[in-house]
Design a protein around this motif. Structure first.
Motif, PDB file in Angstrom:
ATOM      1  N   THR A  97       8.819 -16.889 -13.228  1.00  0.00           N
ATOM      2  CA  THR A  97       7.566 -18.340 -13.541  1.00  0.00           C
ATOM      3  C   THR A  97       6.770 -17.080 -14.643  1.00  0.00           C
ATOM      4  O   THR A  97       6.135 -17.682 -14.882  1.00  0.00           O
ATOM      5  CB  THR A  97       7.102 -18.683 -12.409  1.00  0.00           C
ATOM      6  OG1 THR A  97       7.973 -19.225 -12.177  1.00  0.00           O
ATOM      7  CG2 THR A  97       6.035 -19.358 -12.699  1.00  0.00           C
ATOM      8  N   ASP A  98       6.195 -15.899 -13.550  1.00  0.00           N
ATOM      9  CA  ASP A  98       5.352 -14.667 -14.746  1.00  0.00           C
ATOM     10  C   ASP A  98       5.993 -14.624 -15.608  1.00  0.00           C
ATOM     11  O   ASP A  98       5.095 -14.314 -17.270  1.00  0.00           O
ATOM     12  CB  ASP A  98       5.018 -13.668 -13.533  1.00  0.00           C
ATOM     13  CG  ASP A  98       4.440 -12.796 -13.691  1.00  0.00           C
ATOM     14  OD1 ASP A  98       3.065 -13.230 -14.444  1.00  0.00           O
ATOM     15  OD2 ASP A  98       4.574 -11.793 -14.818  1.00  0.00           O
ATOM     16  N   ALA A  99       6.960 -14.236 -16.221  1.00  0.00           N
ATOM     17  CA  ALA A  99       7.973 -14.173 -17.571  1.00  0.00           C
ATOM     18  C   ALA A  99       7.360 -14.999 -18.848  1.00  0.00           C
ATOM     19  O   ALA A  99       7.487 -14.687 -19.918  1.00  0.00           O
ATOM     20  CB  ALA A  99       8.977 -12.976 -17.521  1.00  0.00           C
ATOM     21  N   ALA A 100       7.724 -16.701 -18.316  1.00  0.00           N
ATOM     22  CA  ALA A 100       6.884 -17.207 -19.153  1.00  0.00           C
ATOM     23  C   ALA A 100       6.248 -17.613 -18.855  1.00  0.00           C
ATOM     24  O   ALA A 100       5.572 -17.895 -20.156  1.00  0.00           O
ATOM     25  CB  ALA A 100       7.896 -18.601 -18.277  1.00  0.00           C
ATOM     26  N   MET A 101       4.786 -17.660 -18.681  1.00  0.00           N
ATOM     27  CA  MET A 101       3.779 -18.151 -18.760  1.00  0.00           C
ATOM     28  C   MET A 101       3.170 -16.323 -19.101  1.00  0.00           C
ATOM     29  O   MET A 101       2.444 -16.963 -19.751  1.00  0.00           O
ATOM     30  CB  MET A 101       2.570 -17.649 -17.252  1.00  0.00           C
ATOM     31  CG  MET A 101       2.818 -18.777 -16.543  1.00  0.00           C
ATOM     32  SD  MET A 101       2.483 -20.259 -17.081  1.00  0.00           S
ATOM     33  CE  MET A 101       0.637 -20.226 -17.072  1.00  0.00           C
ATOM     34  N   MET A 102       3.691 -15.302 -18.888  1.00  0.00           N
ATOM     35  CA  MET A 102       2.652 -14.311 -19.674  1.00  0.00           C
ATOM     36  C   MET A 102       3.465 -14.199 -21.542  1.00  0.00           C
ATOM     37  O   MET A 102       2.925 -13.402 -22.406  1.00  0.00           O
ATOM     38  CB  MET A 102       2.876 -12.784 -19.163  1.00  0.00           C
ATOM     39  CG  MET A 102       2.310 -13.334 -18.484  1.00  0.00           C
ATOM     40  SD  MET A 102       0.443 -12.815 -18.050  1.00  0.00           S
ATOM     41  CE  MET A 102       0.326 -15.077 -17.651  1.00  0.00           C
ATOM     42  N   TYR A 103       4.832 -15.005 -21.487  1.00  0.00           N
ATOM     43  CA  TYR A 103       5.509 -14.694 -22.865  1.00  0.00           C
ATOM     44  C   TYR A 103       6.129 -13.775 -22.726  1.00  0.00           C
ATOM     45  O   TYR A 103       5.883 -12.732 -23.794  1.00  0.00           O
ATOM     46  CB  TYR A 103       4.170 -15.436 -23.817  1.00  0.00           C
ATOM     47  CG  TYR A 103       3.804 -16.644 -24.166  1.00  0.00           C
ATOM     48  CD1 TYR A 103       4.375 -17.782 -23.738  1.00  0.00           C
ATOM     49  CD2 TYR A 103       2.338 -16.210 -24.235  1.00  0.00           C
ATOM     50  CE1 TYR A 103       3.345 -18.686 -23.167  1.00  0.00           C
ATOM     51  CE2 TYR A 103       1.367 -17.655 -24.302  1.00  0.00           C
ATOM     52  CZ  TYR A 103       1.933 -18.979 -24.306  1.00  0.00           C
ATOM     53  OH  TYR A 103       1.150 -20.397 -23.322  1.00  0.00           O
ATOM     54  N   ASP A 104       6.875 -13.296 -21.935  1.00  0.00           N
ATOM     55  CA  ASP A 104       7.381 -11.624 -22.336  1.00  0.00           C
ATOM     56  C   ASP A 104       8.335 -12.197 -21.899  1.00  0.00           C
ATOM     57  O   ASP A 104       9.646 -12.285 -20.866  1.00  0.00           O
ATOM     58  CB  ASP A 104       6.617 -11.151 -20.536  1.00  0.00           C
ATOM     59  CG  ASP A 104       7.803  -9.589 -20.930  1.00  0.00           C
ATOM     60  OD1 ASP A 104       8.120  -9.270 -21.672  1.00  0.00           O
ATOM     61  OD2 ASP A 104       6.984  -8.981 -20.038  1.00  0.00           O
ATOM     62  N   TYR A 105       9.459 -12.778 -23.016  1.00  0.00           N
ATOM     63  CA  TYR A 105      10.642 -13.199 -23.251  1.00  0.00           C
ATOM     64  C   TYR A 105      11.585 -12.373 -23.399  1.00  0.00           C
ATOM     65  O   TYR A 105      13.134 -12.207 -22.719  1.00  0.00           O
ATOM     66  CB  TYR A 105      10.993 -14.488 -24.174  1.00  0.00           C
ATOM     67  CG  TYR A 105       9.931 -15.311 -24.469  1.00  0.00           C
ATOM     68  CD1 TYR A 105       9.966 -16.207 -23.140  1.00  0.00           C
ATOM     69  CD2 TYR A 105       8.700 -15.582 -25.676  1.00  0.00           C
ATOM     70  CE1 TYR A 105       8.914 -16.945 -22.773  1.00  0.00           C
ATOM     71  CE2 TYR A 105       7.650 -16.496 -25.233  1.00  0.00           C
ATOM     72  CZ  TYR A 105       8.046 -17.435 -24.290  1.00  0.00           C
ATOM     73  OH  TYR A 105       6.827 -18.524 -24.005  1.00  0.00           O
TER      74      TYR A 105
END
Length: 152
Positions: free
Chosen positions: A21-29
């Protein structure tokens, strides 16, 4: 009764789900893709999406971001069933999405997960997104950063 090892496994799997969720919200794909096994699969059946392997997961996530004005995902813990070096689980989530084409979505969904223990810790071997409720009524709110970017 839980053993210390099963408690640690559950904690690590819950941390993996939070990291997604954090990676998705921070756009860190790149980070998001690294949470999957090399042969991991991410599926969104309602959108006819199937991404196999880290590169497809990363590039597919980047493409999805290109469609959004804003995206907010909130994930809540669900169940975890340990099966040795594999596990299954569910997490529950809600999302707000505003697309560049003017469409918007509020949905409540379930992630159906399969996990595998690797040398680098627990990873997703499969994550399937199932929508349980979808509202396409135009969203009344806005994201301050998105509004500023559109004004430019």
């Amino acid at each position: 009764m839980s053993t210390l090892e099963s408690i640690v496994d559950r904690f690590e799997i819950e941390a993996l789900r939070g990291e997604f969720t954090d990676a998705a919200m921070m756009y860190d794909y790149g980070r998001l893709a690294s949470l999957f096994t090399e042969d991991g699969v991410y599926r969104i059946p309602d959108a006819n999406v199937e991404q196999i392997g880290r590169e497809q997961i990363r590039s597919g996530s980047e493409w999805l971001k290109s469609q959004w004005v804003y995206f907010v995902q909130t994930t809540h813990p669900g169940m975890i069933q340990l099966l040795g070096d594999t596990a299954v689980g569910r997490a529950y989530l809600s999302e707000l999405i505003c697309l560049r084409n003017g469409n918007s979505y509020l949905n409540y969904a379930v992630f159906h997960d399969r996990y595998r223990r690797t040398e680098d810790g627990w990873k997703f071997s499969e994550r399937v997104f199932e929508v349980r409720y979808l509202d396409t009524t135009p969203l009344a709110g806005s994201a301050p950063q998105a509004a500023e970017a559109e004004e430019r």
